[in-house]
Design a protein around this motif. Sequence first.
Motif, mmCIF file in Angstrom:
data_model
loop_
_atom_site.group_PDB
_atom_site.id
_atom_site.type_symbol
_atom_site.label_atom_id
_atom_site.label_comp_id
_atom_site.label_asym_id
_atom_site.label_seq_id
_atom_site.Cartn_x
_atom_site.Cartn_y
_atom_site.Cartn_z
ATOM 1 N N VAL A 1 101.225 39.753 15.665
ATOM 2 C CA VAL A 1 99.954 40.381 16.045
ATOM 3 C C VAL A 1 98.800 39.669 15.364
ATOM 4 O O VAL A 1 97.763 39.381 15.979
ATOM 5 C CB VAL A 1 99.960 41.878 15.669
ATOM 6 C CG1 VAL A 1 98.590 42.485 15.890
ATOM 7 C CG2 VAL A 1 100.972 42.621 16.483
ATOM 8 N N MET A 2 99.005 39.344 14.082
ATOM 9 C CA MET A 2 97.964 38.625 13.345
ATOM 10 C C MET A 2 97.646 37.286 14.006
ATOM 11 O O MET A 2 96.483 36.907 14.166
ATOM 12 C CB MET A 2 98.450 38.350 11.912
ATOM 13 C CG MET A 2 98.283 39.483 10.968
ATOM 14 S SD MET A 2 96.573 39.751 10.646
ATOM 15 C CE MET A 2 96.196 38.248 9.752
ATOM 16 N N ALA A 3 98.714 36.557 14.380
ATOM 17 C CA ALA A 3 98.516 35.230 14.957
ATOM 18 C C ALA A 3 97.757 35.333 16.269
ATOM 19 O O ALA A 3 96.818 34.575 16.531
ATOM 20 C CB ALA A 3 99.864 34.550 15.179
ATOM 21 N N MET A 4 98.146 36.305 17.094
ATOM 22 C CA MET A 4 97.472 36.458 18.387
ATOM 23 C C MET A 4 96.013 36.838 18.196
ATOM 24 O O MET A 4 95.126 36.366 18.894
ATOM 25 C CB MET A 4 98.189 37.523 19.223
ATOM 26 C CG MET A 4 99.472 37.042 19.814
ATOM 27 S SD MET A 4 99.235 35.514 20.699
ATOM 28 C CE MET A 4 100.372 34.444 19.877
ATOM 29 N N SER A 5 95.773 37.708 17.213
ATOM 30 C CA SER A 5 94.379 38.099 17.000
ATOM 31 C C SER A 5 93.597 36.915 16.462
ATOM 32 O O SER A 5 92.415 36.762 16.755
ATOM 33 C CB SER A 5 94.305 39.289 16.056
ATOM 34 O OG SER A 5 94.545 38.872 14.743
ATOM 35 N N ALA A 6 94.264 36.042 15.686
ATOM 36 C CA ALA A 6 93.554 34.881 15.160
ATOM 37 C C ALA A 6 93.155 33.951 16.289
ATOM 38 O O ALA A 6 92.049 33.409 16.288
ATOM 39 C CB ALA A 6 94.433 34.142 14.154
ATOM 40 N N ILE A 7 94.034 33.760 17.288
ATOM 41 C CA ILE A 7 93.641 32.821 18.342
ATOM 42 C C ILE A 7 92.824 33.490 19.441
ATOM 43 O O ILE A 7 92.266 32.814 20.271
ATOM 44 C CB ILE A 7 94.833 32.050 18.939
ATOM 45 C CG1 ILE A 7 95.808 32.991 19.612
ATOM 46 C CG2 ILE A 7 95.518 31.197 17.905
ATOM 47 C CD1 ILE A 7 96.841 32.249 20.411
ATOM 48 N N SER A 8 92.734 34.827 19.398
ATOM 49 C CA SER A 8 91.943 35.470 20.453
ATOM 50 C C SER A 8 90.461 35.143 20.316
ATOM 51 O O SER A 8 89.708 35.255 21.272
ATOM 52 C CB SER A 8 92.146 36.979 20.438
ATOM 53 O OG SER A 8 91.482 37.542 19.338
#
Lengths: 151, 319, 159
Positions: free
Chosen positions: B108-115
């Motif tokens: 979730v963190m990674a996805m939010s970082a690239i969002s």
Amino acid sequence: MSLLKKATFTDLLKGMKITLKTMFKPTVTVHYPFEKVPPRKRFRGIHALKLNPDGSYRCEACYLCAEMCPSNVIDMEMTEGKDGKKELVDFTVDLTRCLFCGLCVEACPRDAIVMTDIYEFSQYSIDKLILHKEDLLELGRYYQKRQRERK
Amino acid sequence: MIEHFLSLLFIVGLMLVAVPPITYLERKVLGHMQQRSGPMVVGPHGVLQPIADAIKLIFKEDVIPRGADKLLFVFAPSFSVFAALLAASVVPIGFINAVPMKSGLLFVMAMSAISIYAFFLAGYSSNDKYSFLAGMRAAAQVLGYELPMGFALMAVVILFGSFDFNEIVKWQQTHGWGIFYQPIAFVIFLIMMVAEVCRPPFDLPEGESELVGGFHTEYSGMRFAAFFFGEYINIIVLSLVVSLLFFGGWSGPLADKHPVLGVLYHLLKAGFFIFLTFWLRATFPRYRFDQMLNIMWKIFLPLSILNIFIAAVEALFVG
Amino acid sequence: MNGLFFYLFGFLAVALGLAAVLQRNVIKGGVALLGSFVSLGAVYFTSGAEFIGIVQVMVYGGAIIVLYLFALMTMDLEKMKEEPLRLGFVSAGGFLAGVLFLLIVYGAMSLEGAPSLTVSGAKELASPLFYRFLLPFEVVSVLLLVATIGAVAVGRREE
Ligand code: SF4
Ligand code: SF4
């Protein structure tokens, strides 16, 4: 002390308390097209031309209002009437330019041009915003009726 | 297999279906907090307003400005929804767990970082000064919130001993809610979450008052809507994550006997945080750019690092 | 199934990496690089190293590319386009690339088949780092700290 205040977000929480309280207060919205705020007594809406009690025109085409108008809104046409007096043929008010300052009303020596309390006069085409004599007299009748009601 | 597929369908469906009502609720809540009544005309109390909005957005002309970088311009809004949905897919809601993953929290963190690239690329590709500035702000903001958020999460992970959402909830069922152990991490995560979804008071990339509309100034129609879908899905996902990490997720009275009740508890807890974002929006003015960076780098970053030590000590005692 | 995705994302990673190098527009190149890193993360995923895959996306995709793009956007890109190619730069870059390529080929030659993976979670990765390889790990971290302080010292404006 102030550090403690910052660390516990006291001020921020205070603000949030106020918004939460406000949420349960009654709203102050006026639902405009369904509800309307009555205009004030001296509100300056669109123009009207008054009639004399005997049905003759009150305006004597003296051009004072047209002279006074800062944005060149008013124009009129007249001829010589039967009794030798000037008589109005047409009286136009171009609402697209009017700024509703009311100077024309102030200028009129005969109290012929007045302003009604109508503020909803949007139209789909621009030429409908140019009021002619008949429209103005119609509005004048509305104005006088209203004036009587108010008394 | 089929069970996972159904769960995935449920979660993606839920995210997409939940967005319109949330926009409606947001407008209502915001309105009432300012003593207005919000949307009132379409349907009783305006409940059909989102549908009217959707129809409007679908039929709007789709404009791509001249001089825009077409490929990136089209890519950016879809990326926003894509990243948000990917993040949503790994978050379990009660017993509904589409993609059980050992490192779910990290994913979730990674996805939010690239969002954040959605905002950044939208800003760059629009060929517009305001959007460009908004893109820069988005990039600076991600550098600001990513670190404190990561460190706050590390603290809770040290305590729970796992990245797996199911393990985290299990830990809390035996030891009690995470917020009692990690209040600092909770506060930091909450603030960073607001910064992450670019909601007021951290809506710098949008900045209606200074930057017209920020990164979405040049967007119209469905592309414009896509940004909002992404934003709201992100809010839902992060609200679900907060309630998972600090409020026991789907645990609650009678939840182990009736799993459906657990789903309900989880959604209710998440609902509160969604409400909180509306509440913050109604209450606080936007932070200035330098203020935002200052509090992120000078206050929350050291605080979150300090918090890791606290978590380590707690982990030693609680185990 | 996994194998298919492995090759798909592997191909994507290489193709986007090429695009990153060949693209004249630096921002687009940065985006292609991002795509390459993310597909590399997906490659890790398909070969079972979930944790490393996510960290790859988070660190490279989330932080490093943002920094690159942020720095690139503050520069005057039009000016950079006009800059002529210098023989020195090209030859130095080519030499380094050649050395790197040889190293990779050497590494690939000495591998026997696909490596069997035991590193999938954070624990499996962390315990050798903090027990077996503690000294090199700490030395590297000190090195990074030195580099950071050095960068701050160089970058700070004179009072
Ligand atoms: S209200 Fe003012 S602007 Fe309008 S017609 Fe009268 S004088 Fe002219
Ligand atoms: S000032 Fe009065 S009387 Fe004279 S033209 Fe105007 S409206 Fe008529």
